[in-house]
Design a protein around this motif. Structure first.
Motif, PDB file in Angstrom:
ATOM      1  N   GLN A  17       0.851  -1.187   0.000  1.00 17.92           N
ATOM      2  CA  GLN A  17       0.000   0.000   0.000  1.00 17.92           C
ATOM      3  C   GLN A  17       0.891   1.243   0.000  1.00 17.92           C
ATOM      4  OE1 GLN A  17      -2.177   1.333   3.730  1.00 17.92           O
ATOM      5  NE2 GLN A  17      -3.839   0.281   2.654  1.00 17.92           N
TER       6      GLN A  17
ATOM      7  N   ALA B 128       0.018  -3.035   4.575  1.00 16.71           N
ATOM      8  CA  ALA B 128      -1.392  -2.980   4.947  1.00 16.71           C
ATOM      9  C   ALA B 128      -1.843  -4.340   5.475  1.00 16.71           C
ATOM     10  CB  ALA B 128      -2.241  -2.584   3.746  1.00 16.71           C
TER      11      ALA B 128
ATOM     12  N   ILE C 160      -4.930   6.472   1.093  1.00 19.59           N
ATOM     13  CA  ILE C 160      -4.176   5.275   0.713  1.00 19.59           C
ATOM     14  C   ILE C 160      -4.422   4.956  -0.756  1.00 19.59           C
ATOM     15  CG2 ILE C 160      -4.084   4.297   3.033  1.00 19.59           C
ATOM     16  CD1 ILE C 160      -6.493   2.563   2.307  1.00 19.59           C
ATOM     17  N   SER C 161      -3.524   4.183  -1.325  1.00 18.44           N
ATOM     18  CA  SER C 161      -3.569   3.908  -2.759  1.00 18.44           C
ATOM     19  C   SER C 161      -4.748   3.013  -3.143  1.00 18.44           C
ATOM     20  CB  SER C 161      -2.257   3.252  -3.197  1.00 18.44           C
ATOM     21  OG  SER C 161      -1.958   2.120  -2.391  1.00 18.44           O
TER      22      SER C 161
END
Length: 416
Positions: free
Chosen positions: A65, A79, A189-190
């Motif tokens: 992540q 993550a 977050i991605s």
């Protein structure tokens, strides 16, 4: 024999998945189709289980992540999700073993932090995690909000517009818009391609119910996409044929105040909608004060959200930006991991340096409390009042307050 901790093989995955669902009190996963669908998107090298006499009794997985920190840079995050211990095997140290193995691997990979959404508050502090963002959800009584139904729903100043689009459009427009949000919002977050597919109905597993939502895109007068809202609506009417319908927002991205104002104004102006549930928002979201009567937005959720655990203190503190020029010596305690030590932190608006030092500490704190300070949400003054930060040099707490706090609170829009 004591239960064995190991990474999970493909043949063991069905048993592992049943243990996950058992732990979260969900229907057990028994169908071959469900297992196949999940396995196709699972990195088994990061799936751990504890097995007792051949049966999986504890579960743990992690995945890569990217986390946005203060200033817009990203750091690599480990993550963590799907953490369970079967009720028959609690209080045997199984979570401690799984966590230690995962964090050691994350440190070896070069991850800067570990992240998770805590199902229960008391569990993760003992492993060095601290709440780094919080979330608030409101329910808006639309008739009481004071909006004029005879006026245009959108801001008249910028000439923007909202249009309904399809999921295919969201898959094209959403990633770039999210990247713009991430560049300015600590705590984001991605999202990978799979995320956008799942949240627009592509490749949703057969065992998961899917109802197509409405997608609204906000464009400026120049055609720039500055906002996106995703919502679903009910169809409830009173006995006297009055609408009682609720719109439930599952996501709203806005990269300008104008886009945010326009999208909330749009949702609150939809015919027959009398209640709007906002979904998870930042605690200092603009929304309640966008309404003529902010009291029409009733708080229904106020809770901790994204938890962080620092794995590399120098890299973490050097990655974010600071609004002031200061020096602090931090004595960081980490009883269960690799992040402890004494560090000299020099910060200025032009950059930061964090290095090990033997100088006397200005502040002493646990790694979990440094995690709560990291994205700017927590107050060093408050942590000191709670006995969680020890001031060894007069004025050091006040300095830490100016170093770490941010003008706006961090926010994580996602759950994982």
């Amino acid at each position: 024999m004591s239960p064995e901790l190991r990474t999970v093989t493909a043949s063991e995955y069905p048993d592992w998945l049943r243990a996950v669902n058992n732990g979260f009190l969900r229907p057990l996963a028994d169908t071959e189709q469900e297992v196949t669908e999940r396995l196709a998107h699972t990195d088994l090298s990061r799936v751990r289980g504890v097995f007792d006499n051949g049966r999986c009794v504890a579960t743990f997985l992690s995945f890569a992540q990217e986390l946005t920190v203060v200033g817009g840079a990203t750091v690599r995050a480990d993550a963590i999700s799907a953490v369970t211990v079967t009720a028959t095997h609690r209080r045997r140290g199984l979570l401690r073993r799984m966590m230690a193995a995962d964090l050691a691997a994350a440190k070896e990979r070069g991850d800067v932090v570990a992240s998770l959404i805590a199902a229960e508050y008391p569990i993760y502090g003992r492993y060095g995690f601290g709440p780094a963002t919080w979330t608030t959800e409101w329910e808006i009584d639309v008739p009481r909000a004071g909006l004029d139904p005879h006026r245009p729903a959108l801001s008249e100043a910028d000439g923007g517009s909202v249009a309904l689009v399809h999921g295919a459009d969201v898959r094209k427009l959403g990633p770039e818009l999210h990247a713009r949000l991430a560049a300015r919002q600590p705590g984001v977050i991605s999202r990978d391609e799979r995320w956008w597919e799942r949240h627009t109905g592509v490749g949703v597993p057969a065992h998961e119910a899917w109802t197509e939502p409405f997608y609204g895109v906000y464009r400026t007068a120049d055609g720039e996409v500055d906002g996106l809202v995703v919502y679903r609506a009910g169809t409830e009417w009173s006995d006297s044929k009055q609408p009682l319908n609720k719109a439930t927002v599952s996501g709203l991205i806005a990269v300008t105040p104008a886009a945010e104002r326009a999208l909330w104004s749009y949702v609150c102006s939809i015919d027959w909608i009398t209640t709007v549930r906002t979904g998870h928002r930042a605690p200092d979201d603009l929304l309640p004060l966008l309404l003529p009567d902010p009291r029409a937005a009733r708080t229904v959720t106020q809770a901790d959200w994204l938890w962080l655990r620092l794995l590399d203190v120098p890299r973490a503190l050097e990655a974010r930006t600071y609004a002031t020029e200061e020096t602090l010596v931090l004595d960081v305690h980490d009883g269960t991991g690799p992040a402890g030590g004494r560090f000299l932190l020099d910060v200025s608006p032009s950059g930061a340096s964090c290095t090990p030092t033997t100088r006397s500490a200005d502040l002493a704190l646990d790694v979990r409390d440094l995690a709560s300070l990291y994205l700017g949400d927590e107050s060093a003054l408050r942590l000191t009042a709670l006995g969680k930060v020890e001031e060894n040099r007069a004025g050091a707490v006040a300095t830490a307050e100016t170093v770490f706090r941010t003008a706006r609170r961090p926010w994580c829009p996602d759950v994982f």
